[in-house]
Motif scaffolding. Structure first.
Motif, PDB file in Angstrom:
ATOM      1  N   LEU A   1       8.792  -6.251   2.921  1.00 48.84           N
ATOM      2  CA  LEU A   1       8.712  -5.379   1.744  1.00 48.84           C
ATOM      3  C   LEU A   1       9.546  -4.122   1.960  1.00 48.84           C
ATOM      4  CD1 LEU A   1       4.956  -5.787   0.833  1.00 48.84           C
ATOM      5  CD2 LEU A   1       6.906  -6.438  -0.579  1.00 48.84           C
ATOM      6  N   ARG A   2       9.504  -3.620   3.168  1.00 53.69           N
ATOM      7  CA  ARG A   2      10.332  -2.448   3.455  1.00 53.69           C
ATOM      8  C   ARG A   2      11.797  -2.786   3.297  1.00 53.69           C
ATOM      9  NH1 ARG A   2       6.454  -1.385   7.654  1.00 53.69           N
ATOM     10  NH2 ARG A   2       5.005   0.137   6.777  1.00 53.69           N
ATOM     11  N   GLN A   3      12.129  -3.996   3.755  1.00 50.40           N
ATOM     12  CA  GLN A   3      13.514  -4.414   3.587  1.00 50.40           C
ATOM     13  C   GLN A   3      13.890  -4.474   2.108  1.00 50.40           C
ATOM     14  OE1 GLN A   3      14.100  -8.022   5.892  1.00 50.40           O
ATOM     15  NE2 GLN A   3      14.322  -6.683   7.658  1.00 50.40           N
ATOM     16  N   GLN A   4      12.896  -4.779   1.292  1.00 50.30           N
ATOM     17  CA  GLN A   4      13.160  -4.824  -0.143  1.00 50.30           C
ATOM     18  C   GLN A   4      13.245  -3.422  -0.748  1.00 50.30           C
ATOM     19  OE1 GLN A   4      13.396  -7.704  -2.252  1.00 50.30           O
ATOM     20  NE2 GLN A   4      13.711  -8.699  -0.288  1.00 50.30           N
ATOM     21  N   GLY A   5      12.972  -2.435   0.064  1.00 54.93           N
ATOM     22  CA  GLY A   5      13.155  -1.081  -0.429  1.00 54.93           C
ATOM     23  C   GLY A   5      11.878  -0.358  -0.826  1.00 54.93           C
ATOM     24  N   TYR A   6      10.738  -0.936  -0.535  1.00 54.61           N
ATOM     25  CA  TYR A   6       9.503  -0.236  -0.834  1.00 54.61           C
ATOM     26  C   TYR A   6       9.076   0.617   0.353  1.00 54.61           C
ATOM     27  CZ  TYR A   6       9.140  -3.682  -4.572  1.00 54.61           C
ATOM     28  OH  TYR A   6       9.388  -4.441  -5.677  1.00 54.61           O
ATOM     29  N   SER A   7       8.382   1.715   0.065  1.00 54.24           N
ATOM     30  CA  SER A   7       7.662   2.375   1.152  1.00 54.24           C
ATOM     31  C   SER A   7       6.282   1.748   1.147  1.00 54.24           C
ATOM     32  CB  SER A   7       7.486   3.867   0.926  1.00 54.24           C
ATOM     33  OG  SER A   7       8.576   4.401   0.272  1.00 54.24           O
ATOM     34  N   VAL A   8       5.920   1.178   2.259  1.00 51.17           N
ATOM     35  CA  VAL A   8       4.703   0.375   2.311  1.00 51.17           C
ATOM     36  C   VAL A   8       3.591   1.079   3.069  1.00 51.17           C
ATOM     37  CG1 VAL A   8       3.727  -1.811   3.055  1.00 51.17           C
ATOM     38  CG2 VAL A   8       6.114  -1.692   2.316  1.00 51.17           C
ATOM     39  N   GLU A   9       2.454   1.199   2.422  1.00 54.16           N
ATOM     40  CA  GLU A   9       1.256   1.640   3.121  1.00 54.16           C
ATOM     41  C   GLU A   9       0.386   0.411   3.259  1.00 54.16           C
ATOM     42  OE1 GLU A   9       1.440   4.477   4.146  1.00 54.16           O
ATOM     43  OE2 GLU A   9       2.751   5.553   2.766  1.00 54.16           O
ATOM     44  N   HIS A  10      -0.238   0.280   4.405  1.00 54.37           N
ATOM     45  CA  HIS A  10      -1.036  -0.914   4.600  1.00 54.37           C
ATOM     46  C   HIS A  10      -2.467  -0.580   4.976  1.00 54.37           C
ATOM     47  CE1 HIS A  10      -2.571  -3.907   7.682  1.00 54.37           C
ATOM     48  NE2 HIS A  10      -2.751  -4.476   6.507  1.00 54.37           N
ATOM     49  N   CYS A  11      -3.404  -1.350   4.431  1.00 55.37           N
ATOM     50  CA  CYS A  11      -4.765  -1.209   4.891  1.00 55.37           C
ATOM     51  C   CYS A  11      -5.456  -2.563   4.806  1.00 55.37           C
ATOM     52  CB  CYS A  11      -5.521  -0.152   4.099  1.00 55.37           C
ATOM     53  SG  CYS A  11      -5.810  -0.630   2.408  1.00 55.37           S
ATOM     54  N   ALA A  12      -6.618  -2.674   5.459  1.00 57.27           N
ATOM     55  CA  ALA A  12      -7.213  -3.997   5.619  1.00 57.27           C
ATOM     56  C   ALA A  12      -8.621  -4.100   5.044  1.00 57.27           C
ATOM     57  CB  ALA A  12      -7.234  -4.376   7.097  1.00 57.27           C
ATOM     58  N   THR A  13      -9.117  -3.000   4.493  1.00 52.00           N
ATOM     59  CA  THR A  13     -10.493  -3.052   3.997  1.00 52.00           C
ATOM     60  C   THR A  13     -10.609  -2.444   2.600  1.00 52.00           C
ATOM     61  OG1 THR A  13     -11.017  -0.888   4.917  1.00 52.00           O
ATOM     62  CG2 THR A  13     -11.423  -2.781   6.332  1.00 52.00           C
ATOM     63  N   VAL A  14     -11.681  -2.792   1.933  1.00 53.23           N
ATOM     64  CA  VAL A  14     -11.957  -2.229   0.618  1.00 53.23           C
ATOM     65  C   VAL A  14     -12.047  -0.718   0.729  1.00 53.23           C
ATOM     66  CG1 VAL A  14     -13.707  -2.013  -1.177  1.00 53.23           C
ATOM     67  CG2 VAL A  14     -13.166  -4.257  -0.225  1.00 53.23           C
ATOM     68  N   LYS A  15     -12.749  -0.285   1.751  1.00 55.90           N
ATOM     69  CA  LYS A  15     -12.976   1.137   1.918  1.00 55.90           C
ATOM     70  C   LYS A  15     -11.657   1.909   2.057  1.00 55.90           C
ATOM     71  CE  LYS A  15     -16.005   3.994   4.638  1.00 55.90           C
ATOM     72  NZ  LYS A  15     -16.620   4.083   5.971  1.00 55.90           N
ATOM     73  N   ALA A  16     -10.823   1.403   2.955  1.00 53.21           N
ATOM     74  CA  ALA A  16      -9.543   2.075   3.181  1.00 53.21           C
ATOM     75  C   ALA A  16      -8.682   2.036   1.921  1.00 53.21           C
ATOM     76  CB  ALA A  16      -8.823   1.417   4.341  1.00 53.21           C
ATOM     77  N   ALA A  17      -8.774   0.930   1.205  1.00 57.89           N
ATOM     78  CA  ALA A  17      -7.967   0.815  -0.009  1.00 57.89           C
ATOM     79  C   ALA A  17      -8.362   1.900  -1.009  1.00 57.89           C
ATOM     80  CB  ALA A  17      -8.135  -0.565  -0.630  1.00 57.89           C
ATOM     81  N   LEU A  18      -9.676   2.065  -1.168  1.00 57.85           N
ATOM     82  CA  LEU A  18     -10.138   3.072  -2.118  1.00 57.85           C
ATOM     83  C   LEU A  18      -9.675   4.460  -1.685  1.00 57.85           C
ATOM     84  CD1 LEU A  18     -13.700   1.723  -2.917  1.00 57.85           C
ATOM     85  CD2 LEU A  18     -11.568   1.414  -4.172  1.00 57.85           C
ATOM     86  N   GLN A  19      -9.703   4.656  -0.383  1.00 61.11           N
ATOM     87  CA  GLN A  19      -9.216   5.920   0.166  1.00 61.11           C
ATOM     88  C   GLN A  19      -7.781   6.189  -0.262  1.00 61.11           C
ATOM     89  OE1 GLN A  19     -11.166   6.931   3.691  1.00 61.11           O
ATOM     90  NE2 GLN A  19     -11.168   8.565   2.176  1.00 61.11           N
ATOM     91  N   TRP A  20      -6.947   5.180   0.003  1.00 63.46           N
ATOM     92  CA  TRP A  20      -5.535   5.325  -0.343  1.00 63.46           C
ATOM     93  C   TRP A  20      -5.347   5.629  -1.816  1.00 63.46           C
ATOM     94  CZ3 TRP A  20      -1.493   6.572   2.091  1.00 63.46           C
ATOM     95  CH2 TRP A  20      -1.322   6.232   3.436  1.00 63.46           C
ATOM     96  N   LEU A  21      -6.160   5.008  -2.626  1.00 67.60           N
ATOM     97  CA  LEU A  21      -5.961   5.145  -4.062  1.00 67.60           C
ATOM     98  C   LEU A  21      -6.316   6.540  -4.561  1.00 67.60           C
ATOM     99  CD1 LEU A  21      -7.147   1.606  -4.973  1.00 67.60           C
ATOM    100  CD2 LEU A  21      -4.878   2.558  -5.327  1.00 67.60           C
ATOM    101  N   GLN A  22      -7.071   7.261  -3.752  1.00 69.41           N
ATOM    102  CA  GLN A  22      -7.349   8.654  -4.103  1.00 69.41           C
ATOM    103  C   GLN A  22      -6.051   9.427  -4.258  1.00 69.41           C
ATOM    104  OE1 GLN A  22     -10.363   9.915  -4.610  1.00 69.41           O
ATOM    105  NE2 GLN A  22     -11.406   8.033  -3.995  1.00 69.41           N
TER     106      GLN A  22
END
Lengths: 219, 219
Positions: free
Chosen positions: B20-41
């Motif tokens: 995905l980075r090669q495709q030009g995105y800045s990628v943030e990664h997480c593995a749990t529901v909790k972390a995802a919600l955090q990121w979405l803040q």
DNA sequence: GCGAAACTTAAATAAAACTTAAGAACAATT
DNA sequence: AATTGTTCTTAAGTTTTATTTAAGTTTCGC
């Protein structure tokens, strides 16, 4: 919602039309590139379901035509050509979705719902008086359709005035909007900025109320 | 463009992040529901790729949360649950696309391009101003029919500007698009990259609005 | 007509952006 | 693992432009 189904297999078309109508769409159906282009003239169509293998040409041409002339019209491709390359090509040419046959009608309907709910969406916020239009998100201002370049402070000042159309803002209030707290300003800055703004816009835009302040807008 | 990848399989996540980075995105990664919600803040994320089977809950909850709080944030679901019912459910809950594993990366990338171009109302994977043409899918740029070689960051920068033609992007906004979170940039990188871009294209392409940011395209 | 307030102008100052060039980080290749 | 070449970041010096200041002029209300 008005949907155009472009599909040359008579049987498939009939079945699909019927169930699409059941889903609440008004369905127009045609079987050739030519007829499809005809329908698209009408501006009536809001959503297109497109088969690629047509008797008189390639559905891709219909897609290209649509994306050239009505770029926001959603197109869902529905075809037997299921290779990755075909999909990538179709999507990159502007299709909104791509289903390979055989497909499950339920999935098609779900994907059409995605496309149509996207049609109902909103726009960015604009502030305006007459032909002075400010787009805060894009940080742009135009006067009579022409873009106007405003330096930062001028932009902030005009924004403050437009956000308070019809209300008088004292110089003191304006200063508070332009400057950080504690950043005292010792002189007639506001007057000077107002002056610069007036050179760029019609002079009725900003009125002076002697001893009181400035107002923007009609009255 | 800032993308959040929610995926608990470490191996898959790593491979995907990289491409995905090669495709030009800045990628943030997480593995749990909790972390995802955090990121979405953070409001930084512009696009979400979501796996459904997560260790601490169901990805569907993340989807629901997104569609409740940030309706217009596009979500592409990427999961092993490939039944029609799952797909219909995901799409009806607001997902913009749904890919069942195993999937071909090329298709995922194409579908992400669909989602991201919708964000910027570009019509297909070609972005252009005058005779500067960028093909996002192929990762190439040309000027007057001649291919121009752009290093990654320059490419990302130009892409961000072309995706927002006519809109002013502040240096801060541009930094957010080029760098991943926590990767603080200490200096005038953006200015330098802009400088390099201007050497390769006509100088009217990128305008500076002092104190505000940069714009590409006609105005 | 007088004085206060606002306007205009131009010069001085401050801030932002541009340009370089050097070296650090990163990749690719042997 | 070492070498080469490319790309990215930093930082300092330069140029450009915005903003402030200040002084002179006009306008308005009394």
């Amino acid at each position: 919602m008005h949907l155009l189904l472009v599909e040359d297999d008579e049987l498939v078309a009939q079945g699909l039309s019927r169930s699409l109508r059941q889903q609440g769409y008004s369905v127009e159906h045609c079987a050739t590139v030519k007829a499809a282009l005809q329908w698209l003239q009408s501006d009536q169509i809001e959503l297109v379901v497109l088969d690629l293998g047509l008797p008189d040409g390639d559905g891709i041409d219909v897609l290209k035509h649509i994306k050239k002339h009505r770029k926001s019209l959603p197109v869902v491709i529905l075809t037997a050509r299921g290779s990755i390359d075909d999909k990538v090509l179709g999507l990159d040419l502007g299709a909104d979705d791509y289903l390979a046959k055989p497909f499950d009608p339920a999935e098609l309907f779900a994907r059409l719902r995605v496309a149509s709910r996207r049609l109902t969406q909103a726009q960015s916020s604009l502030l305006s008086v007459d032909d002075v239009v400010m787009d805060i998100a894009a940080h742009t201002v135009s006067y009579q359709q022409q873009p106007v370049n405003l330096p930062r402070k001028e932009f902030m000042l005009l924004k403050a005035l437009l956000e308070n159309q019809g209300r008088v803002l004292s110089k003191q209030q304006l200063e508070n909007k332009l400057y950080e707290w504690g950043e005292e300003v010792g002189s007639n800055t506001i007057e000077v900025h107002i002056h610069h703004l007036r050179k760029k816009f019609p002079k009725e835009l900003i009125k002076t109320l002697r001893g009181i302040g400035y107002v923007a807008g009609k009255r």
